[in-house]
Design a protein around this motif. Structure first.
Motif, PDB file in Angstrom:
ATOM      1  N   VAL A 187      -8.777  21.121  -8.679  1.00 12.16           N
ATOM      2  CA  VAL A 187      -8.107  22.204  -9.228  1.00 12.16           C
ATOM      3  C   VAL A 187      -7.599  22.527 -10.393  1.00 12.16           C
ATOM      4  O   VAL A 187      -7.262  21.578 -11.246  1.00 12.16           O
ATOM      5  N   LEU A 217       0.489  19.694  -6.330  1.00 12.24           N
ATOM      6  CA  LEU A 217      -0.618  19.614  -5.851  1.00 12.24           C
ATOM      7  C   LEU A 217      -1.244  18.088  -6.246  1.00 12.24           C
ATOM      8  O   LEU A 217      -2.156  17.703  -5.403  1.00 12.24           O
ATOM      9  N   HIS A 248      -4.679  15.861  -4.960  1.00 12.71           N
ATOM     10  CA  HIS A 248      -5.801  16.828  -5.495  1.00 12.71           C
ATOM     11  C   HIS A 248      -5.985  16.328  -7.132  1.00 12.71           C
ATOM     12  O   HIS A 248      -5.115  15.755  -7.638  1.00 12.71           O
ATOM     13  N   TRP A 285     -10.726  25.131  -6.692  1.00  4.13           N
ATOM     14  CA  TRP A 285      -9.661  26.126  -6.514  1.00  4.13           C
ATOM     15  C   TRP A 285      -9.004  26.232  -7.705  1.00  4.13           C
ATOM     16  O   TRP A 285      -8.959  25.536  -8.829  1.00  4.13           O
ATOM     17  N   VAL A 342      -5.443  28.113  -9.629  1.00  7.88           N
ATOM     18  CA  VAL A 342      -3.946  28.505  -9.368  1.00  7.88           C
ATOM     19  C   VAL A 342      -3.754  29.191 -10.755  1.00  7.88           C
ATOM     20  O   VAL A 342      -3.656  28.532 -11.891  1.00  7.88           O
ATOM     21  N   ARG A 398     -11.506  29.403  -4.047  1.00 10.93           N
ATOM     22  CA  ARG A 398     -10.319  29.922  -3.449  1.00 10.93           C
ATOM     23  C   ARG A 398      -9.252  30.043  -4.822  1.00 10.93           C
ATOM     24  O   ARG A 398      -9.316  29.115  -5.646  1.00 10.93           O
ATOM     25  N   ALA A 399      -8.548  31.146  -4.986  1.00  6.07           N
ATOM     26  CA  ALA A 399      -7.757  31.322  -6.194  1.00  6.07           C
ATOM     27  C   ALA A 399      -6.439  31.999  -5.865  1.00  6.07           C
ATOM     28  O   ALA A 399      -6.393  32.938  -4.861  1.00  6.07           O
ATOM     29  N   ILE A 400      -5.479  31.630  -6.279  1.00  5.53           N
ATOM     30  CA  ILE A 400      -4.152  32.085  -6.102  1.00  5.53           C
ATOM     31  C   ILE A 400      -3.531  32.925  -7.480  1.00  5.53           C
ATOM     32  O   ILE A 400      -3.720  32.274  -8.624  1.00  5.53           O
ATOM     33  N   ILE A 416       2.432  28.096  -2.699  1.00 10.11           N
ATOM     34  CA  ILE A 416       1.318  27.986  -3.142  1.00 10.11           C
ATOM     35  C   ILE A 416       0.074  27.155  -2.649  1.00 10.11           C
ATOM     36  O   ILE A 416      -0.994  27.310  -2.311  1.00 10.11           O
ATOM     37  N   GLU A 417       0.733  25.984  -2.335  1.00 11.58           N
ATOM     38  CA  GLU A 417      -0.190  24.848  -1.637  1.00 11.58           C
ATOM     39  C   GLU A 417      -0.804  25.376  -0.263  1.00 11.58           C
ATOM     40  O   GLU A 417      -1.797  25.339  -0.084  1.00 11.58           O
ATOM     41  N   LEU A 473      -3.322  28.172  -0.935  1.00  8.94           N
ATOM     42  CA  LEU A 473      -4.632  27.696  -0.920  1.00  8.94           C
ATOM     43  C   LEU A 473      -5.342  27.207   0.303  1.00  8.94           C
ATOM     44  O   LEU A 473      -6.545  27.190   0.418  1.00  8.94           O
ATOM     45  N   GLU A 474      -4.876  26.486   1.356  1.00  5.98           N
ATOM     46  CA  GLU A 474      -5.146  25.762   2.343  1.00  5.98           C
ATOM     47  C   GLU A 474      -5.665  26.636   3.306  1.00  5.98           C
ATOM     48  O   GLU A 474      -6.634  26.761   3.914  1.00  5.98           O
TER      49      GLU A 474
END
Length: 301
Positions: free
Chosen positions: A3, A20, A25, A67, A69, A111-113, A207-208, A211-212
């Protein structure tokens, strides 16, 4: 997962990075300086220097991360001295931020936040006359527009945030604590009005979860407690052991929360209850503001 947290040397990004990492992670953080604050546990995480506004995060540099963030959206604090306010926010949030997400897609990130602000969703009537809110709305929409099959982009839009990263100084919360202790000569009052507040802990959990299991392309309006500013600041006085001092709501500017930091205008409220289905999906804790204030007081008191 591997991440990358853009803005991971700051408060919200840093808290998410530590959360995270605690979940197992492999976390790398970024910042514009030479590294994380040495007094924080962030200094133990891998570090990648760069400035997204300058275009430092190319697809080549982002390759290998699963990932991302993104916790570095620009607000008035980030506008360099001498720069035009609106032009800078346009450059950062309208242009450079979506370009970063395009680079992440090219790099193979899955995946991105995009960590954003709540105003455009919670109080859309404010968008038309506020350049800052317009820029945060553009960031939210521009980031998610970069999503494609195999590259999921999700926005998590947060309200007023309350919390700490161990060892990290705070120009916001440290003065609040000193004021509540009676060490700053400002009477115990708060501006009229209020807003929704959320703790760092709640946001990192959201946020976690996003992502999941967040829905690709979704923009989640998260939040916790609706409080008047007087109720909020009263929590600080209570936490330092001065419950006998009552914070009064007055229709006047408070130096510790200037009118410029209240986009809805002094005397007005932004109150909402997060969608129950989205809250259940993201599974973040609720009713956590008093606990967050106690954590702040423990760190800065």
């Amino acid at each position: 997962m591997k991440v990358l947290v853009i803005g991971g040397t700051g408060a919200l990004g840093g808290h998410a990075a530590l959360h995270l990492a605690a979940k197992g992670h492999d976390v790398t953080i970024t910042g514009r300086g030479t590294g994380a604050h040495p007094a924080t546990p962030l200094a133990r995480l891998a570090y990648l220097q760069g400035d997204f506004v300058a275009g430092d995060f190319t697809a080549e540099r982002l390759r290998g991360f699963d990932w991302v963030v993104f916790a570095a959206g620009n607000d008035p604090r980030h506008v360099p001295q001498g720069e035009d306010f609106g032009a800078w926010l346009h450059k950062a949030n309208h242009v450079a931020l979506p370009a970063f997400f395009a680079a992440a897609r090219e790099a193979g990130v899955k995946r991105a936040i995009q960590l954003g602000s709540f105003y455009a969703q919670a109080a859309p009537e404010l968008v038309a006359d506020n350049v800052y809110i317009q820029s945060r709305q553009a960031a939210c929409e521009g980031a998610r527009a970069q999503g494609r099959p195999g590259f999921d982009v999700i926005s998590v839009n947060a309200p007023f945030m309350v919390g700490t990263v161990p060892g990290l100084p705070s120009a916001i919360f440290d003065p609040y604590v000193q004021w509540a202790k009676g060490l700053i000569p400002i009477p115990p009052y708060a501006p009229t009005g209020g807003t929704n507040f959320m703790s760092f802990e709640s946001l990192s959990e959201a946020i976690e979860a996003a992502l999941e299991r967040g829905e690709p392309g979704a923009a989640y309006l998260v939040g916790d407690e609706n409080l008047s500013f007087a109720q909020y600041f009263q929590l600080f006085f209570d936490a330092v052991g001065r419950s006998d001092v009552k914070v009064e709501a007055l229709d006047q500017e408070l130096p510790l929360l200037p009118d410029a930091a209240i986009p809805q205008g002094r005397g007005n409220f932004i109150s909402y209850e997060p969608d129950t289905g989205e809250t259940a999906l993201l599974g973040y804790r609720r009713h956590d503001i008093a606990n967050a204030v106690r954590t702040i007081v423990a760190q800065f008191g």
